[in-house]
Design an enzyme around this catalytic site. Structure first.
Site, short mmCIF file in Angstrom:
data_model
loop_
_atom_site.label_atom_id
_atom_site.label_comp_id
_atom_site.label_asym_id
_atom_site.label_seq_id
_atom_site.Cartn_x
_atom_site.Cartn_y
_atom_site.Cartn_z
N ARG A 54 0.81 -1.21 0.00
CA ARG A 54 0.00 0.00 0.00
C ARG A 54 0.85 1.27 0.00
NH1 ARG A 54 -4.21 -2.01 1.61
NH2 ARG A 54 -2.86 -3.18 3.00
N THR A 55 1.78 1.34 0.90
CA THR A 55 2.55 2.57 1.04
C THR A 55 3.40 2.82 -0.21
OG1 THR A 55 2.62 2.21 3.41
CG2 THR A 55 4.16 3.79 2.53
N LYS A 102 24.53 -7.88 -0.40
CA LYS A 102 25.97 -8.16 -0.42
C LYS A 102 26.67 -7.61 0.81
CE LYS A 102 25.87 -7.60 -5.44
NZ LYS A 102 26.07 -6.54 -6.43
N ARG A 139 11.46 2.87 3.30
CA ARG A 139 10.95 2.00 4.36
C ARG A 139 12.04 1.01 4.72
NH1 ARG A 139 5.42 -1.08 5.42
NH2 ARG A 139 4.90 1.09 5.73
N HIS A 155 5.65 6.20 11.21
CA HIS A 155 5.12 6.09 9.85
C HIS A 155 4.31 7.37 9.62
CE1 HIS A 155 3.67 4.60 6.19
NE2 HIS A 155 2.83 3.66 6.60
#
Lengths: 154, 302
Positions: free
Chosen positions: B51-52, B80, B101, B129
């Site tokens: 969604r975000t 890596k 995020r 958030h």
């Protein structure tokens, strides 16, 4: 005969320098580390598990030829909140102060949150002290509270 | 607000938050404009979030921006062993704005301190958030006509729900009365209640959902996760006690609206979806306009 009881010093007097007294015995080595005395080059004397009327047992540190800035000494308030600081000049007490918990804590404490960025990346935790009585530190990064029971020193 | 990273909702003042909401209204009326054509937005999603991420990318696309980035860390140099520091320093060279995020808490604050371009935090673990909070505020303002003096009920996992924490903190600027409904184990943490107390606002705590329905303007539902309970029997006992059904809605106020940060599991029964009082899908759409407003303000386009 001199009736006056001679107070025997467990740790020799210093001519010039700083005496840190009333350190809780178990916090002794934390204080040494916080003040970075391990890397100090002048004479440092310390004793621990001494008898204390007020606290049961205590530790004491004598650092010769060194006077600390209050910000530096206030860092030890986290582990030794009742420590007294005595400045000695020419074997005499020149000034006596107590430590105070600072508003900000930098570098010396680890964030207790294992998922905090400071425990994953090359960046040191720093904190705002949100409660000086119970000692609660809010991490600048993850915003979680590190408290007395979860506090770990670097 | 130009060039100012958004990591926690408190990084922006009440006035700045209101400016974003005001601009979001303009984008809602006219969401397709080519005003970000000269800009590259980096979308760094170190963990998946449908969604975000889609909402940010849709917001940027509709304004003509170019998007670079990844939607999970497994195909990148992070796999890596590259540090976040190096990833951010590199990506900052390729973009004008970074949306990130990352499951590590505090990673967005750290990134904002080392990056030469602004960072928008799209979620850092259980911490913050803030764009969810902005779209929640926008949704509340839009459905209620104002953000001031509302009766807001928050339901479910109030202990671990980061969207709840940030929303409570943001609403403290608007003379809100809080109705907090949760199992005893999942009450709002002390640190969040401190914000309510500092502003001398009223809050009431409940364990029954029915108690708050008639008095609320907004019902903000959240999911209760099984893994939050040490005792599985306890979870079984309470899991069905915070489920909203359509037959519970008749006694609510006319302006009453049900919101949810989504994804929902079973806490809002699908029978509610048809009600005009259900608002959670529109709420998700509002995220696009709010993110358009935020990005254009940070880039100095608006």
């Amino acid at each position: 005969m001199n009736n006056k009881k001679v107070k025997e010093l467990k740790v020799s007097a210093i001519e010039n320098g700083t005496v840190i007294d009333h350190i809780p015995a178990q916090a002794m080595f934390h204080v040494i580390r916080i003040l970075n005395l391990e890397n100090f080059e002048n004479m440092v004397m310390f004793a621990t598990n001494l008898e204390s009327k007020k606290y049961g047992t205590k530790g004491i540190i004598k650092v010769s030829n060194k006077y600390f800035a209050p910000e530096e000494l206030n860092k030890i308030a986290l582990v030794a909140p009742h420590a007294s600081i005595i400045e000695i000049r020419d074997f005499q007490v020149a000034r006596k102060t107590v430590v105070e918990i600072p508003d900000k804590i930098n570098d010396i404490v680890k964030c207790f949150n294992p998922n905090c960025v400071t425990n994953h990346e090359d960046v040191r935790a720093h904190f705002t002290v949100t409660d000086k009585e119970e000692i609660r530190l809010k991490c600048h990064y993850c915003e979680k509270i590190t408290s007395k029971n979860t506090m770990e020193f670097r | 607000m130009k060039h100012k990273s958004l990591v926690s909702i408190n990084d922006y003042t009440k006035e700045e938050q209101l400016r974003i909401l005001e601009l979001a209204q303009e984008f809602e009326k006219n969401p397709v404009q080519r005003i970000m054509e000269d800009y590259v937005v980096a979308s760094l999603f170190f963990e998946p979030s449908t969604r975000t991420r889609l909402s940010f990318e849709s917001a940027a696309n509709r304004l003509g921006a170019k998007i670079v980035g990844f939607s999970e860390a497994s195909n990148t140099s992070v796999k890596k062993g590259e540090s976040l520091r190096d990833t951010i320093l590199t990506v900052a060279n390729y973009s004008d704005l970074i949306v990130m995020r990352n499951p590590i808490e505090g990673s967005a604050r750290f990134a904002s301190e080392i990056s030469s371009v602004p960072i928008i935090n799209a979620g850092d673990g259980a911490n913050q958030h803030p764009t969810q909070t902005l779209l929640d505020l926008y949704s509340i303002q839009k459905t209620q006509g104002s953000l001031d003096n509302l009766e807001v009920a928050l339901v479910g996992d109030l202990k671990y729900g980061r969207t709840v924490h940030s929303l409570v903190i943001a609403l403290c600027n608007f003379n809100t009365t809080f109705h907090l409904v949760s199992p005893v184990e999942l009450k709002l943490p002390r640190a969040v209640k401190m914000h309510i107390k500092e502003k001398n606002l009223a809050y009431h705590q409940y364990t029954e959902l029915e108690d708050v329905l008639p008095k609320s303007d907004v019902l903000y539902m959240t999911r209760i996760q099984k893994e939050r309970f040490s005792d599985p029997l306890e979870y079984e006992r309470i899991k069905n006690s915070y489920i909203l059904h359509a037959d519970m809605l008749p006694d609510t106020k006319e302006n009453f609206r049900v919101m949810h940060p989504l994804p929902r599991v079973n806490e809002i029964h699908t029978s509610v979806d048809k009600s005009p009082k259900a608002y959670y899908f529109e709420q998700a759409l509002n995220g696009v306009f709010v993110r358009q407003a935020l990005m254009t303000l940070i880039l100095g386009i608006k």
